[in-house]
Design a protein around this motif. Sequence first.
Motif, mmCIF file in Angstrom:
data_model
loop_
_atom_site.group_PDB
_atom_site.id
_atom_site.type_symbol
_atom_site.label_atom_id
_atom_site.label_comp_id
_atom_site.label_asym_id
_atom_site.label_seq_id
_atom_site.Cartn_x
_atom_site.Cartn_y
_atom_site.Cartn_z
ATOM 1 N N ALA A 220 0.942 -1.194 0.017
ATOM 2 C CA ALA A 220 -0.187 0.010 0.038
ATOM 3 C C ALA A 220 1.003 1.270 0.047
ATOM 4 C CB ALA A 220 -0.874 0.103 1.296
ATOM 5 N N THR A 221 0.364 2.318 -0.745
ATOM 6 C CA THR A 221 1.188 3.447 -0.643
ATOM 7 C C THR A 221 1.234 4.175 0.550
ATOM 8 O OG1 THR A 221 0.593 3.983 -3.099
ATOM 9 C CG2 THR A 221 1.560 5.758 -2.129
ATOM 10 N N MET A 222 2.459 4.490 1.048
ATOM 11 C CA MET A 222 2.561 5.461 2.286
ATOM 12 C C MET A 222 2.723 6.864 2.145
ATOM 13 S SD MET A 222 5.333 2.817 4.195
ATOM 14 C CE MET A 222 5.972 4.171 4.888
ATOM 15 N N GLY A 223 3.234 7.192 0.987
ATOM 16 C CA GLY A 223 3.623 8.456 0.436
ATOM 17 C C GLY A 223 4.306 8.730 -0.540
ATOM 18 N N THR A 224 4.732 10.058 -1.058
ATOM 19 C CA THR A 224 5.478 10.261 -2.157
ATOM 20 C C THR A 224 6.600 11.405 -1.685
ATOM 21 O OG1 THR A 224 4.072 11.973 -2.993
ATOM 22 C CG2 THR A 224 3.771 9.692 -3.949
ATOM 23 N N SER A 225 7.490 11.516 -2.650
ATOM 24 C CA SER A 225 8.369 12.501 -2.643
ATOM 25 C C SER A 225 8.886 12.900 -3.896
ATOM 26 C CB SER A 225 9.706 12.324 -1.724
ATOM 27 O OG SER A 225 10.533 11.264 -2.220
ATOM 28 N N SER A 226 9.231 14.118 -4.125
ATOM 29 C CA SER A 226 9.905 14.824 -5.596
ATOM 30 C C SER A 226 10.927 15.793 -5.209
ATOM 31 C CB SER A 226 8.661 15.604 -6.210
ATOM 32 O OG SER A 226 9.365 16.027 -7.460
ATOM 33 N N SER A 227 12.023 15.373 -5.977
ATOM 34 C CA SER A 227 13.159 16.092 -5.693
ATOM 35 C C SER A 227 13.694 16.728 -7.208
ATOM 36 C CB SER A 227 14.353 15.262 -5.170
ATOM 37 O OG SER A 227 15.521 15.653 -5.010
ATOM 38 N N SER A 228 14.277 17.828 -6.952
ATOM 39 C CA SER A 228 14.847 18.676 -8.054
ATOM 40 C C SER A 228 16.024 19.541 -7.540
ATOM 41 C CB SER A 228 13.807 19.592 -8.646
ATOM 42 O OG SER A 228 13.349 20.743 -7.659
ATOM 43 N N VAL A 229 16.871 19.851 -8.568
ATOM 44 C CA VAL A 229 18.175 20.558 -8.425
ATOM 45 C C VAL A 229 18.028 22.007 -8.921
ATOM 46 C CG1 VAL A 229 20.541 20.636 -8.956
ATOM 47 C CG2 VAL A 229 19.405 18.445 -8.887
ATOM 48 N N ASP A 230 17.919 23.018 -7.818
ATOM 49 C CA ASP A 230 17.750 24.532 -8.314
ATOM 50 C C ASP A 230 18.942 24.897 -8.851
ATOM 51 O OD1 ASP A 230 19.813 24.944 -5.998
ATOM 52 O OD2 ASP A 230 18.104 25.661 -4.768
ATOM 53 N N TYR A 231 19.014 26.095 -9.157
ATOM 54 C CA TYR A 231 19.783 27.049 -9.867
ATOM 55 C C TYR A 231 21.169 26.973 -9.169
ATOM 56 C CZ TYR A 231 22.025 31.085 -12.013
ATOM 57 O OH TYR A 231 22.981 32.059 -12.685
ATOM 58 N N PHE A 232 21.303 26.873 -7.986
ATOM 59 C CA PHE A 232 22.462 26.703 -7.302
ATOM 60 C C PHE A 232 23.002 25.411 -6.831
ATOM 61 C CE2 PHE A 232 20.126 30.571 -5.892
ATOM 62 C CZ PHE A 232 20.947 31.618 -6.365
ATOM 63 N N GLY A 233 22.475 24.580 -7.364
ATOM 64 C CA GLY A 233 22.990 23.114 -7.260
ATOM 65 C C GLY A 233 22.464 22.425 -6.213
ATOM 66 N N ASN A 234 21.459 22.843 -5.224
ATOM 67 C CA ASN A 234 20.894 22.356 -4.031
ATOM 68 C C ASN A 234 19.822 21.520 -4.597
ATOM 69 O OD1 ASN A 234 22.250 24.334 -2.470
ATOM 70 N ND2 ASN A 234 20.854 25.659 -2.756
ATOM 71 N N ASP A 235 19.853 20.189 -3.958
ATOM 72 C CA ASP A 235 18.780 19.365 -4.013
ATOM 73 C C ASP A 235 17.546 19.587 -3.254
ATOM 74 O OD1 ASP A 235 20.106 17.631 -5.630
ATOM 75 O OD2 ASP A 235 21.330 16.876 -4.345
ATOM 76 N N ASN A 236 16.481 19.921 -3.683
ATOM 77 C CA ASN A 236 15.429 20.258 -2.843
ATOM 78 C C ASN A 236 14.342 19.242 -3.079
ATOM 79 O OD1 ASN A 236 16.057 23.017 -2.029
ATOM 80 N ND2 ASN A 236 16.168 23.123 -4.186
ATOM 81 N N THR A 237 13.790 18.579 -1.834
ATOM 82 C CA THR A 237 12.880 17.551 -2.019
ATOM 83 C C THR A 237 11.630 17.930 -0.916
ATOM 84 O OG1 THR A 237 14.687 15.922 -1.991
ATOM 85 C CG2 THR A 237 12.558 15.052 -1.316
ATOM 86 N N THR A 238 10.368 17.553 -1.711
ATOM 87 C CA THR A 238 9.265 17.619 -0.811
ATOM 88 C C THR A 238 8.540 16.552 -0.715
ATOM 89 O OG1 THR A 238 8.983 20.090 -1.885
ATOM 90 C CG2 THR A 238 7.056 19.017 -0.876
ATOM 91 N N SER A 239 8.190 15.974 0.510
ATOM 92 C CA SER A 239 7.473 14.830 0.775
ATOM 93 C C SER A 239 6.100 14.924 0.973
ATOM 94 C CB SER A 239 7.958 14.115 1.845
ATOM 95 O OG SER A 239 9.440 13.767 1.720
ATOM 96 N N TYR A 240 5.042 13.992 0.531
ATOM 97 C CA TYR A 240 3.613 14.267 0.908
ATOM 98 C C TYR A 240 3.035 12.987 0.984
ATOM 99 C CZ TYR A 240 4.771 17.558 -3.255
ATOM 100 O OH TYR A 240 5.619 18.573 -4.011
ATOM 101 N N ASP A 241 1.957 13.015 2.036
ATOM 102 C CA ASP A 241 1.237 11.903 2.541
ATOM 103 C C ASP A 241 0.527 11.463 1.228
ATOM 104 O OD1 ASP A 241 -0.897 13.502 2.328
ATOM 105 O OD2 ASP A 241 -1.180 13.739 4.294
#
Length: 170
Positions: free
Chosen positions: A70-91
């Motif tokens: 069963a799905t517990m949640g998701t996350s999405s990650s992207s790299v910004d202009y400065f090279g930082n990895d930004n991740t957002t997690s969702y229920d």
Amino acid sequence: MKTIFTTGIFFILGLTVAFSQTYNATSSVDYFGNTNTVYSNSHGNTIATSKMSTDYFGNDNTTYYDSSGATMGTSSSSVDYFGNDNTTSYDTYGNTTSTSTGSIDYFNNYNVNYQDTNGNTVGQSSSSLDYFNNVNTIFSNSNGETTASSTSSYDHFGNFNSTITITPWN
């Protein structure tokens, strides 16, 4: 991948424990380029899995499943202009549960800051590569107290294997 891995650890194992516990995670890439990870307890029982794929825009999207699939949640990650990895997690309903920002420092350590839905820092992690090409990570809470550690490496078959030890705190 580092942000996804550390986010996955917090997402799946993000709980307070009364005693030290050890978990394992094994990641492999399938024929379609998806990264599949199996999380297991110290007895070898699967407690969760995840599947990460990269979309057309270069974002890493991960779905987390419990031991029954069963799905517990998701996350999405992207790299910004400065090279930082930004991740957002969702229920499972698509509500944001946490965010994280990862970057490489001057000493080539990979550092991640984790925030709750209000933007408050709830923890950090710092990863470094040792002489044997193991990735060693220390996780800490917002007070700087160590809450977990992991050692990760690639095996002979190209799988990324991790041993995670959760440290109890009050």
